[in-house]
Motif scaffolding. Structure first.
Motif, PDB file in Angstrom:
ATOM      1  N   PRO A  27       0.834  -1.217   0.000  1.00  0.00           N
ATOM      2  CA  PRO A  27       0.000   0.000   0.000  1.00  0.00           C
ATOM      3  C   PRO A  27       0.862   1.257   0.000  1.00  0.00           C
ATOM      4  O   PRO A  27       1.962   1.281   0.560  1.00  0.00           O
ATOM      5  CB  PRO A  27      -0.806  -0.127   1.299  1.00  0.00           C
ATOM      6  CG  PRO A  27      -0.004  -1.028   2.166  1.00  0.00           C
ATOM      7  CD  PRO A  27       0.711  -1.981   1.256  1.00  0.00           C
ATOM      8  N   GLU A  28       0.329   2.316  -0.615  1.00  0.00           N
ATOM      9  CA  GLU A  28       1.072   3.565  -0.700  1.00  0.00           C
ATOM     10  C   GLU A  28       1.378   4.137   0.687  1.00  0.00           C
ATOM     11  O   GLU A  28       2.426   4.747   0.898  1.00  0.00           O
ATOM     12  CB  GLU A  28       0.303   4.594  -1.529  1.00  0.00           C
ATOM     13  CG  GLU A  28       0.336   4.316  -3.021  1.00  0.00           C
ATOM     14  CD  GLU A  28      -0.098   5.525  -3.841  1.00  0.00           C
ATOM     15  OE1 GLU A  28      -0.333   6.608  -3.247  1.00  0.00           O
ATOM     16  OE2 GLU A  28      -0.207   5.384  -5.065  1.00  0.00           O
ATOM     17  N   THR A  29       0.470   3.943   1.630  1.00  0.00           N
ATOM     18  CA  THR A  29       0.697   4.491   2.976  1.00  0.00           C
ATOM     19  C   THR A  29       1.955   3.888   3.610  1.00  0.00           C
ATOM     20  O   THR A  29       2.715   4.595   4.275  1.00  0.00           O
ATOM     21  CB  THR A  29      -0.513   4.210   3.878  1.00  0.00           C
ATOM     22  OG1 THR A  29      -0.838   2.807   3.822  1.00  0.00           O
ATOM     23  CG2 THR A  29      -1.713   5.031   3.435  1.00  0.00           C
ATOM     24  N   LYS A  30       2.181   2.603   3.374  1.00  0.00           N
ATOM     25  CA  LYS A  30       3.369   1.944   3.932  1.00  0.00           C
ATOM     26  C   LYS A  30       4.635   2.452   3.254  1.00  0.00           C
ATOM     27  O   LYS A  30       5.660   2.680   3.908  1.00  0.00           O
ATOM     28  CB  LYS A  30       3.252   0.432   3.770  1.00  0.00           C
ATOM     29  CG  LYS A  30       4.388  -0.337   4.434  1.00  0.00           C
ATOM     30  CD  LYS A  30       4.129  -1.823   4.444  1.00  0.00           C
ATOM     31  CE  LYS A  30       5.245  -2.558   5.186  1.00  0.00           C
ATOM     32  NZ  LYS A  30       4.993  -4.023   5.243  1.00  0.00           N
ATOM     33  N   LEU A  32       4.995   5.384   1.720  1.00  0.00           N
ATOM     34  CA  LEU A  32       5.187   6.788   2.092  1.00  0.00           C
ATOM     35  C   LEU A  32       5.853   6.937   3.454  1.00  0.00           C
ATOM     36  O   LEU A  32       6.612   7.880   3.690  1.00  0.00           O
ATOM     37  CB  LEU A  32       3.849   7.526   2.088  1.00  0.00           C
ATOM     38  CG  LEU A  32       3.306   7.979   0.740  1.00  0.00           C
ATOM     39  CD1 LEU A  32       1.861   8.427   0.876  1.00  0.00           C
ATOM     40  CD2 LEU A  32       4.163   9.100   0.156  1.00  0.00           C
ATOM     41  N   SER A  33       5.586   6.006   4.353  1.00  0.00           N
ATOM     42  CA  SER A  33       6.142   6.091   5.706  1.00  0.00           C
ATOM     43  C   SER A  33       7.664   5.954   5.717  1.00  0.00           C
ATOM     44  O   SER A  33       8.311   6.270   6.712  1.00  0.00           O
ATOM     45  CB  SER A  33       5.522   5.006   6.596  1.00  0.00           C
ATOM     46  OG  SER A  33       5.957   3.721   6.201  1.00  0.00           O
ATOM     47  N   LYS A  40       8.158  12.967   0.325  1.00  0.00           N
ATOM     48  CA  LYS A  40       6.702  12.831   0.399  1.00  0.00           C
ATOM     49  C   LYS A  40       6.017  13.981  -0.329  1.00  0.00           C
ATOM     50  O   LYS A  40       5.045  13.781  -1.060  1.00  0.00           O
ATOM     51  CB  LYS A  40       6.239  12.810   1.861  1.00  0.00           C
ATOM     52  CG  LYS A  40       6.536  11.539   2.612  1.00  0.00           C
ATOM     53  CD  LYS A  40       6.023  11.668   4.036  1.00  0.00           C
ATOM     54  CE  LYS A  40       6.427  10.496   4.892  1.00  0.00           C
ATOM     55  NZ  LYS A  40       5.988  10.652   6.292  1.00  0.00           N
ATOM     56  N   LEU A  44       3.518  13.304  -3.449  1.00  0.00           N
ATOM     57  CA  LEU A  44       2.099  13.636  -3.302  1.00  0.00           C
ATOM     58  C   LEU A  44       1.656  14.780  -4.220  1.00  0.00           C
ATOM     59  O   LEU A  44       0.460  14.977  -4.435  1.00  0.00           O
ATOM     60  CB  LEU A  44       1.802  13.996  -1.847  1.00  0.00           C
ATOM     61  CG  LEU A  44       1.932  12.826  -0.854  1.00  0.00           C
ATOM     62  CD1 LEU A  44       1.751  13.314   0.573  1.00  0.00           C
ATOM     63  CD2 LEU A  44       0.932  11.724  -1.173  1.00  0.00           C
ATOM     64  N   ARG A  53       3.074   6.376  -8.326  1.00  0.00           N
ATOM     65  CA  ARG A  53       3.412   5.051  -7.805  1.00  0.00           C
ATOM     66  C   ARG A  53       4.845   4.668  -8.180  1.00  0.00           C
ATOM     67  O   ARG A  53       5.590   4.121  -7.377  1.00  0.00           O
ATOM     68  CB  ARG A  53       2.430   4.014  -8.363  1.00  0.00           C
ATOM     69  CG  ARG A  53       2.744   2.566  -7.964  1.00  0.00           C
ATOM     70  CD  ARG A  53       2.405   2.298  -6.512  1.00  0.00           C
ATOM     71  NE  ARG A  53       2.891   1.000  -6.072  1.00  0.00           N
ATOM     72  CZ  ARG A  53       2.465   0.370  -4.978  1.00  0.00           C
ATOM     73  NH1 ARG A  53       1.546   0.923  -4.220  1.00  0.00           N
ATOM     74  NH2 ARG A  53       2.966  -0.799  -4.630  1.00  0.00           N
ATOM     75  N   CYS A  60      11.577   4.306  -2.397  1.00  0.00           N
ATOM     76  CA  CYS A  60      11.615   3.351  -1.286  1.00  0.00           C
ATOM     77  C   CYS A  60      12.657   2.264  -1.526  1.00  0.00           C
ATOM     78  O   CYS A  60      13.391   1.882  -0.615  1.00  0.00           O
ATOM     79  CB  CYS A  60      10.243   2.715  -1.097  1.00  0.00           C
ATOM     80  SG  CYS A  60       9.058   3.779  -0.277  1.00  0.00           S
TER      81      CYS A  60
END
Length: 229
Positions: A27-30, A32-33, A40, A44, A53, A60
């Protein structure tokens, strides 16, 4: 992402090579973290979902790769990577580490070494319909002539070998494609490729060039040379 990274063996023990393909399960949230605040913001700001993506996954992967290469003890997002125009990327916390990144579609690769200057480039294996025209435009006259003399069914692979080698060579010295793919010559001698720059670069020995089919369905060019002492 750590579990998705494939580490490719290399004959030189001091060169670390790895690659990964985004299967879109993370997932993108993971993802992004694991980015810095500035990364970020850039990610975004992108409105195209595919472009966002791709950049997110690529950054990452770069962070995971470098963290593994230096046994980074902290949070991945806190690893500071410097990207500057016309200069190879660097890690201020590990200034001796030389590294390079490349991507093609959903696939990414990287290489790193403390003893060698390195450059890497990846291209998906595919037909290149105008390989002769493109080589006349971007390559040296000798390279373009060599490619034009090849059987038609061999030209696409040869073109991609040349192209990846030249991109990897420019990345090794921190230059972009605008610096000229014809600024050095790629030749095949005794079944191995060699690289010769028109202007010698002080402080370095000769280049080594290797082609690796990794990840599957891609051509990867790895250029490396020992730093003189």
């Amino acid at each position: 992402l750590h579990d998705m990274i494939i580490h490719a063996p290399h004959t030189a023990a001091d060169i670390h090579i790895a690659g990964c393909t985004d299967d879109k399960t993370l997932p993108e949230t993971k993802l992004l973290s694991q980015l810095s605040d500035s990364e970020k913001t850039i990610v975004l700001s992108l409105t195209d979902q595919d472009e966002r993506r791709h950049l997110l996954f690529r950054r990452c992967f770069q962070r995971q790769f470098l963290a593994q290469s230096i046994d980074w003890p902290g949070q991945i997002r806190d690893l500071h990577i410097e990207h500057k125009l016309d200069t190879p990327p660097r890690l201020p916390c590990e200034p001796s580490l030389k590294f390079s990144f490349s991507s093609s579609g959903a696939s990414v690769v990287a290489c790193a070494s403390r003893k060698q200057v390195v450059g890497i480039d990846i291209e998906r294996i595919r037909p290149v319909p105008d390989s002769v025209g493109l080589s006349n435009r971007f390559f040296t006259p000798a390279e373009a002539a060599t490619l034009a003399q090849m059987p038609e069914n061999a030209r696409s692979a040869a073109f991609l070998h040349y192209w990846t080698a030249k991109e990897a060579g420019l990345k090794a010295i921190g230059k972009g494609i605008e610096s000229g793919l014809n600024s050095f010559v790629v030749s095949e001698i005794d079944d191995r490729y060699v690289v010769e720059y028109k202007n010698k670069i002080a402080g370095y020995f000769s280049w080594n060039l290797e082609h690796i089919e990794f990840p599957e369905g891609h051509f990867v060019a790895l250029i490396h040379r020992a730093v003189s002492t």
